[in-house]
Design an enzyme around this catalytic site. Structure first.
Site, mmCIF file in Angstrom:
data_model
loop_
_atom_site.group_PDB
_atom_site.id
_atom_site.type_symbol
_atom_site.label_atom_id
_atom_site.label_comp_id
_atom_site.label_asym_id
_atom_site.label_seq_id
_atom_site.Cartn_x
_atom_site.Cartn_y
_atom_site.Cartn_z
ATOM 1 C CD GLU A 165 -4.477 7.031 20.422
ATOM 2 O OE1 GLU A 165 -4.833 8.157 20.769
ATOM 3 O OE2 GLU A 165 -4.342 6.685 19.139
ATOM 4 C CG ASP A 172 -7.037 17.914 24.609
ATOM 5 O OD1 ASP A 172 -6.152 17.030 23.805
ATOM 6 O OD2 ASP A 172 -7.609 18.613 24.275
HETATM 7 N N1 ADE Z 1 -7.238 14.105 20.489
HETATM 8 C C1 ADE Z 1 -6.971 14.527 21.777
HETATM 9 N N2 ADE Z 1 -7.108 15.588 21.980
HETATM 10 C C2 ADE Z 1 -7.856 16.139 20.899
HETATM 11 C C3 ADE Z 1 -8.245 17.691 20.549
HETATM 12 N N3 ADE Z 1 -8.201 18.543 21.408
HETATM 13 N N4 ADE Z 1 -8.776 17.609 19.210
HETATM 14 C C4 ADE Z 1 -8.905 16.606 18.444
HETATM 15 N N5 ADE Z 1 -8.448 15.469 18.625
HETATM 16 C C5 ADE Z 1 -7.626 15.264 20.109
#
Ligand code: ADE
Length: 233
Positions: free
Chosen positions: A12, A198
């Protein structure tokens, strides 16, 4: 004006560090603070590590040792909205905890006892700059709204739905609320900027590794444009 840019993971912040000039690196609390110039703006870029404690500690070091006046958190998040797809960008109108529960003690869900707010509001100017930057990088794929933070990687539908019900947030991640909380206590304007990696459900464990790098790099590109715009104020 001095900007602090925080990312939880190497991916990042790596591109931002590579694009800085006149850098010096100082280690505090096990974190490497890269102090230099980004897009002509005095900036410190740092990888804080995952979760709320790392994030809050990092903000305090940025304030006390580096004198930052503005904070930007760049990174990835799980989507909580059907309207947000992988790669889309979210800019924090406000941020709250989804795992802070003193309801039985008379507080609102997410509220930290002793704090006079339940959600932490992003700085309007930084939000405007972030939205313009996000639209330049990925037109038509950014939203401004609430971000929910907790010490949990959310990867099942039930937990996801409970967080949506409690927070009405657009996405979930693991540092933004703590950065916002620490910024609030230090009186420093902030914005949280997240790219979706996601859907925070049963597909998350599959999607996350595949899209982590794409989302993180997109977010870093937006963060760099925000630095460019902040140079003017
Ligand atoms: N960062 C990226 N995806 C995430 C998720 N599903 N839960 C918590 N932090 C995240």
């Amino acid at each position: 004006m001095k900007l602090g840019i925080i990312g939880a993971m190497k991916i990042e912040v790596e591109a931002l560090k590579n694009n800085m000039e006149s850098k010096t690196v100082v280690t505090r609390a096990g974190m490497e603070f890269c102090d230099g110039i980004l897009e002509g703006l005095p900036t410190v870029v740092v990888q804080c590590g995952v979760g709320k404690v790392n994030a809050a500690m990092c903000v305090q070091v940025l304030c006390d040792c580096f004198g930052v006046t503005h904070l930007l958190n760049t990174g990835i998040a799980g989507s909580l909205s059907n309207e947000l797809d992988i790669g889309d960008l979210v800019i924090s109108k406000d941020v709250m905890y989804h795992d802070f529960d003193c309801v039985g003690f008379g507080y609102a869900y997410g509220q930290v006892p002793g704090m006079d707010v339940i959600t932490f509001s992003g700085d309007q100017t930084m939000m405007d700059y972030a939205l313009a930057a996000a639209e330049a990088v990925n037109p038509g794929h950014s939203k401004v709204g609430r971000i929910a933070t907790g010490d949990q990687f959310v990867c099942d539908k039930e937990r996801k739905n409970a967080i949506i019900e409690r927070t009405q947030a657009l996405c979930t991640e693991m540092e933004g609320g703590a950065i916002a909380h620490a910024a609030y206590r230090n009186g420093i304007p902030f914005v949280i900027l997240r790219a979706i990696s996601d859907k925070a459900d049963d597909s998350a464990e599959m999607d996350y590794p595949a899209f982590e790098a794409i989302a993180a790099n997109r977010c870093a590109a937006v963060a760099q444009r925000v630095a460019q715009k902040l140079r003017g104020i």
